[in-house]
Design a protein around this motif. Structure first.
Motif, PDB file in Angstrom:
ATOM      1  N   GLY A 121      59.093  32.620  34.725  1.00 15.29           N
ATOM      2  CA  GLY A 121      58.305  32.136  35.410  1.00 15.29           C
ATOM      3  C   GLY A 121      59.182  30.751  36.078  1.00 15.29           C
ATOM      4  O   GLY A 121      59.108  30.653  37.382  1.00 15.29           O
ATOM      5  N   LEU A 122      60.385  30.350  36.110  1.00 14.35           N
ATOM      6  CA  LEU A 122      61.151  29.275  37.532  1.00 14.35           C
ATOM      7  C   LEU A 122      61.600  30.361  38.541  1.00 14.35           C
ATOM      8  O   LEU A 122      61.504  30.131  39.531  1.00 14.35           O
ATOM      9  N   VAL A 123      62.072  31.607  38.025  1.00 12.50           N
ATOM     10  CA  VAL A 123      62.371  32.219  38.789  1.00 12.50           C
ATOM     11  C   VAL A 123      61.556  33.407  39.567  1.00 12.50           C
ATOM     12  O   VAL A 123      61.872  32.985  40.664  1.00 12.50           O
ATOM     13  N   MET A 124      60.581  32.874  39.249  1.00 12.70           N
ATOM     14  CA  MET A 124      59.312  34.235  40.145  1.00 12.70           C
ATOM     15  C   MET A 124      59.143  32.526  40.833  1.00 12.70           C
ATOM     16  O   MET A 124      59.254  32.734  41.913  1.00 12.70           O
ATOM     17  N   PRO A 174      53.398  39.215  40.238  1.00 13.51           N
ATOM     18  CA  PRO A 174      52.626  38.120  40.948  1.00 13.51           C
ATOM     19  C   PRO A 174      52.943  37.807  42.870  1.00 13.51           C
ATOM     20  O   PRO A 174      51.655  38.108  43.226  1.00 13.51           O
ATOM     21  N   ILE A 175      53.695  38.388  43.014  1.00 14.78           N
ATOM     22  CA  ILE A 175      54.092  38.070  44.879  1.00 14.78           C
ATOM     23  C   ILE A 175      53.607  38.910  45.872  1.00 14.78           C
ATOM     24  O   ILE A 175      53.134  38.456  46.371  1.00 14.78           O
ATOM     25  N   VAL A 176      54.029  40.536  45.188  1.00 12.03           N
ATOM     26  CA  VAL A 176      53.416  41.022  45.882  1.00 12.03           C
ATOM     27  C   VAL A 176      51.038  40.996  45.743  1.00 12.03           C
ATOM     28  O   VAL A 176      51.097  41.369  46.758  1.00 12.03           O
ATOM     29  N   ALA A 177      51.198  41.413  44.440  1.00 16.21           N
ATOM     30  CA  ALA A 177      49.476  40.762  44.502  1.00 16.21           C
ATOM     31  C   ALA A 177      49.197  39.707  45.312  1.00 16.21           C
ATOM     32  O   ALA A 177      47.867  40.029  45.977  1.00 16.21           O
ATOM     33  N   GLU A 185      42.676  38.072  52.885  1.00 17.01           N
ATOM     34  CA  GLU A 185      41.453  37.027  53.015  1.00 17.01           C
ATOM     35  C   GLU A 185      40.966  36.685  51.604  1.00 17.01           C
ATOM     36  O   GLU A 185      39.759  36.310  50.932  1.00 17.01           O
ATOM     37  N   VAL A 186      41.407  37.063  50.438  1.00 18.27           N
ATOM     38  CA  VAL A 186      40.485  37.149  49.095  1.00 18.27           C
ATOM     39  C   VAL A 186      41.021  35.986  48.321  1.00 18.27           C
ATOM     40  O   VAL A 186      39.790  35.860  47.402  1.00 18.27           O
ATOM     41  N   CYS A 187      42.455  35.345  48.410  1.00 15.42           N
ATOM     42  CA  CYS A 187      42.098  34.170  47.758  1.00 15.42           C
ATOM     43  C   CYS A 187      43.554  33.779  48.424  1.00 15.42           C
ATOM     44  O   CYS A 187      44.556  35.040  49.021  1.00 15.42           O
ATOM     45  N   PRO A 188      44.248  32.907  48.092  1.00 15.99           N
ATOM     46  CA  PRO A 188      44.762  31.697  49.196  1.00 15.99           C
ATOM     47  C   PRO A 188      46.662  32.276  48.303  1.00 15.99           C
ATOM     48  O   PRO A 188      46.575  33.222  47.253  1.00 15.99           O
ATOM     49  N   GLY A 192      46.575  33.117  44.062  1.00 22.55           N
ATOM     50  CA  GLY A 192      47.001  34.506  43.583  1.00 22.55           C
ATOM     51  C   GLY A 192      48.103  34.909  42.528  1.00 22.55           C
ATOM     52  O   GLY A 192      47.375  35.570  42.165  1.00 22.55           O
ATOM     53  N   CYS A 193      49.077  34.160  43.197  1.00 21.95           N
ATOM     54  CA  CYS A 193      50.613  34.841  42.962  1.00 21.95           C
ATOM     55  C   CYS A 193      50.648  33.571  41.148  1.00 21.95           C
ATOM     56  O   CYS A 193      50.704  34.275  39.996  1.00 21.95           O
ATOM     57  N   ILE A 194      50.080  32.740  40.882  1.00 20.76           N
ATOM     58  CA  ILE A 194      50.339  31.974  39.214  1.00 20.76           C
ATOM     59  C   ILE A 194      49.377  32.394  38.672  1.00 20.76           C
ATOM     60  O   ILE A 194      49.514  32.461  37.288  1.00 20.76           O
ATOM     61  N   LEU A 195      47.357  32.992  38.764  1.00 19.16           N
ATOM     62  CA  LEU A 195      47.174  33.182  37.935  1.00 19.16           C
ATOM     63  C   LEU A 195      47.678  34.740  37.488  1.00 19.16           C
ATOM     64  O   LEU A 195      46.957  35.166  36.295  1.00 19.16           O
ATOM     65  N   THR A 196      48.341  35.378  38.846  1.00 20.74           N
ATOM     66  CA  THR A 196      48.164  37.007  38.340  1.00 20.74           C
ATOM     67  C   THR A 196      50.047  36.494  37.596  1.00 20.74           C
ATOM     68  O   THR A 196      49.972  38.126  36.625  1.00 20.74           O
ATOM     69  N   PHE A 197      50.847  35.399  37.482  1.00 19.86           N
ATOM     70  CA  PHE A 197      51.262  35.368  36.615  1.00 19.86           C
ATOM     71  C   PHE A 197      51.484  35.443  35.131  1.00 19.86           C
ATOM     72  O   PHE A 197      51.547  35.954  33.813  1.00 19.86           O
ATOM     73  N   LEU A 198      50.352  34.664  35.126  1.00 18.80           N
ATOM     74  CA  LEU A 198      50.267  34.424  33.725  1.00 18.80           C
ATOM     75  C   LEU A 198      49.377  35.279  33.397  1.00 18.80           C
ATOM     76  O   LEU A 198      49.127  35.149  31.681  1.00 18.80           O
ATOM     77  N   GLY A 199      48.272  36.089  34.481  1.00 18.43           N
ATOM     78  CA  GLY A 199      47.923  36.907  33.214  1.00 18.43           C
ATOM     79  C   GLY A 199      48.338  38.524  33.048  1.00 18.43           C
ATOM     80  O   GLY A 199      48.031  38.587  31.760  1.00 18.43           O
ATOM     81  N   THR A 200      49.651  38.224  33.585  1.00 17.89           N
ATOM     82  CA  THR A 200      50.505  38.670  33.354  1.00 17.89           C
ATOM     83  C   THR A 200      51.120  39.589  32.250  1.00 17.89           C
ATOM     84  O   THR A 200      51.574  40.284  31.409  1.00 17.89           O
ATOM     85  N   TYR A 201      51.604  38.376  32.016  1.00 19.04           N
ATOM     86  CA  TYR A 201      52.480  38.423  31.446  1.00 19.04           C
ATOM     87  C   TYR A 201      52.865  37.063  30.118  1.00 19.04           C
ATOM     88  O   TYR A 201      53.217  36.481  29.403  1.00 19.04           O
TER      89      TYR A 201
END
Length: 297
Positions: A121-124, A174-177, A185-188, A192-201
């Motif tokens: 998470g820190l590296v990302m 997560p960064i690409v998503a 303009e679907v999500c800031p 979007g980055c944080i939620l995708t990371f938490l959900g994926t990993y």
């Protein structure tokens, strides 16, 4: 002459007197056992079951049987039934003299999982800050999608022909998503980055699949692409990285931008992009329906 058997000074014949000798020996053995039992306490406990191999999902190995948790392993048999994945914790004054708890192996697994999740998470996060500054903020800043002529839908595996997008999605999904959500303009970017990371990993991947399906549908609506909710759900569940990479290529095509390693964005004027989309769309229709040049074949 009949043979004789001598035992502690007694002489027994080989016939009827032999039976008396056996009876005397048995009586002597009973007396020895009785004397030993009177001076020693003999405790008989149930033997633990034979060792088992590999605990089923959702179960723990107690060292010879399986239970849903370590606390269920003893079955009122004490520490003898608390082995395998569990260990016995002695507690003075308790009914059974202790409690069966998870062994150090489970604690180490949880610790390593937490540390790896934190480090990744820190590296990302560090790379996301660089990416946002160089690609999203610019200069020039990343434009928003404003489609006049949408290009054709790409294939789910077309991303393999674009090494930069493939690598970005593989290591920084997560960064690409988040970039895709931001551009449409679907999500800031940061949510979007944080939620995708938490959900994926994390163990909450099922929730991520549903959320990804909804957000992906909105991105495709913004791009003017027809889609199906069920297929979007299948792609999110089984082809998540490829789906994000394809979406990134489609977003970049509408923006007229090519993002390469590392965080380099090359822009093409919007007019050129729209013309290219129109030409590509007409070419694919020509190939699909065989109506090139206004005449059929």
């Amino acid at each position: 002459m009949p043979s004789t058997v001598r035992r502690r000074g007694l002489s027994y014949g080989s016939s009827s007197s032999s039976r008396l000798a056996v009876a005397a020996l048995a009586l002597e053995l009973v007396q020895v056992v009785a004397q030993y039992s009177s001076s020693h306490t003999v405790i008989v406990v149930d033997a633990p079951p034979p060792p088992a191999i590999g605990a089923p999902p959702g179960m723990v190995d107690c060292g010879g049987h399986f239970e849903s948790s370590c606390s269920m392993c003893p079955r009122n048999n004490g520490p003898e039934w608390c082995n395998g994945d569990c260990q016995w914790l002695r507690i003075a004054g308790s009914y059974e003299g202790g409690q069966c708890i998870p062994g150090p192996g489970h604690a180490n697994e949880a610790l390593w999982y937490g540390l790896s999740f934190l480090v990744s998470g820190l590296v990302m996060l560090c790379y996301a800050c660089v990416y946002k500054q160089k690609v999203i903020v610019g200069p020039p800043p990343l434009p928003k999608v404003n489609t006049f002529i949408s290009g054709p839908r790409l294939g789910i595996f077309d991303c393999f022909w674009y090494p930069d997008t493939c690598l970005y999605t593989l290591f920084c999904l997560p960064i690409v998503a988040a970039k895709n959500y931001y551009a449409t303009e679907v999500c800031p970017f940061w949510p979007g980055c944080i939620l995708t990371f938490l959900g994926t990993y994390s163990p909450f991947y099922c929730l991520t699949v549903f959320g990804r399906t909804v957000l992906s549908g909105r991105v495709q609506d913004k791009l003017g692409i027809k889609h199906n909710f069920c297929m979007d759900c299948v792609y999110a569940a089984f082809c998540f990285p490829c789906d994000v990479a394809r979406e990134s290529l489609e977003v970049d095509r509408e923006l007229g931008v090519e993002i390469t390693c590392c965080c380099q964005a090359k822009y093409t004027p919007r007019v050129v992009t729209e013309v290219a989309n129109l030409v590509e769309k007409e070419t694919r229709m020509c190939t699909k329906y065989r109506i090139c040049g206004g005449s059929g074949h």
